[in-house]
Write a protein that holds these residues in place. Structure first.
Motif, PDB file in Angstrom:
ATOM      1  N   TYR A   8      53.040  49.650  82.602  1.00 24.02           N
ATOM      2  CA  TYR A   8      53.320  50.702  83.572  1.00 24.02           C
ATOM      3  C   TYR A   8      54.822  50.981  83.552  1.00 24.02           C
ATOM      4  CZ  TYR A   8      54.116  53.215  87.896  1.00 24.02           C
ATOM      5  OH  TYR A   8      54.516  54.136  88.805  1.00 24.02           O
ATOM      6  N   PRO A  10      57.541  52.890  85.748  1.00 23.58           N
ATOM      7  CA  PRO A  10      57.712  53.578  87.034  1.00 23.58           C
ATOM      8  C   PRO A  10      58.483  54.898  86.930  1.00 23.58           C
ATOM      9  CG  PRO A  10      59.036  51.584  86.962  1.00 23.58           C
ATOM     10  CD  PRO A  10      58.197  51.598  85.723  1.00 23.58           C
ATOM     11  N   ARG A  13      55.673  57.120  85.499  1.00 27.60           N
ATOM     12  CA  ARG A  13      54.423  56.886  86.207  1.00 27.60           C
ATOM     13  C   ARG A  13      53.222  56.919  85.257  1.00 27.60           C
ATOM     14  NH1 ARG A  13      56.458  60.926  88.537  1.00 27.60           N
ATOM     15  NH2 ARG A  13      54.584  62.176  88.761  1.00 27.60           N
ATOM     16  N   ARG A  38      51.759  53.411  94.591  1.00 26.49           N
ATOM     17  CA  ARG A  38      53.221  53.462  94.500  1.00 26.49           C
ATOM     18  C   ARG A  38      53.735  52.647  93.331  1.00 26.49           C
ATOM     19  NH1 ARG A  38      55.176  52.356 100.637  1.00 26.49           N
ATOM     20  NH2 ARG A  38      53.818  53.863 101.645  1.00 26.49           N
ATOM     21  N   LEU A  39      53.002  51.599  92.979  1.00 27.79           N
ATOM     22  CA  LEU A  39      53.435  50.670  91.946  1.00 27.79           C
ATOM     23  C   LEU A  39      52.202  50.046  91.318  1.00 27.79           C
ATOM     24  CD1 LEU A  39      55.827  49.062  90.654  1.00 27.79           C
ATOM     25  CD2 LEU A  39      55.512  47.395  92.473  1.00 27.79           C
TER      26      LEU A  39
END
Length: 63
Positions: A8, A10, A13, A38-39
């Motif tokens: 992933y 961030p 995204r 969100r994460l």
């Protein structure tokens, strides 16, 4: 369908999940955003939805 978070990023995204047979499948920002997350951390179990072989939703697996 269920999978495991593999990568992933961030900033973009986007990332990859591993299907239960070990196949990596990429997802993009719209699929991540659709799940309201969100994460995402590698190793988390997730639920995914696909359309025409593309992941359209990534969200946390709930029991």
């Amino acid at each position: 369908m269920h999978a495991t978070a593999y990568t992933y990023d961030p900033e973009t995204r986007s990332g990859q999940v591993l299907l239960d047979d070990g196949t990596p499948v990429p997802f993009d920002a719209p699929a991540f955003d659709a799940g309201g997350l969100r994460l995402l951390r590698p190793g988390q179990r997730v639920r995914i939805e696909t359309t025409d072989g593309r992941i359209t939703l990534v969200t946390l697996q709930t029991f």
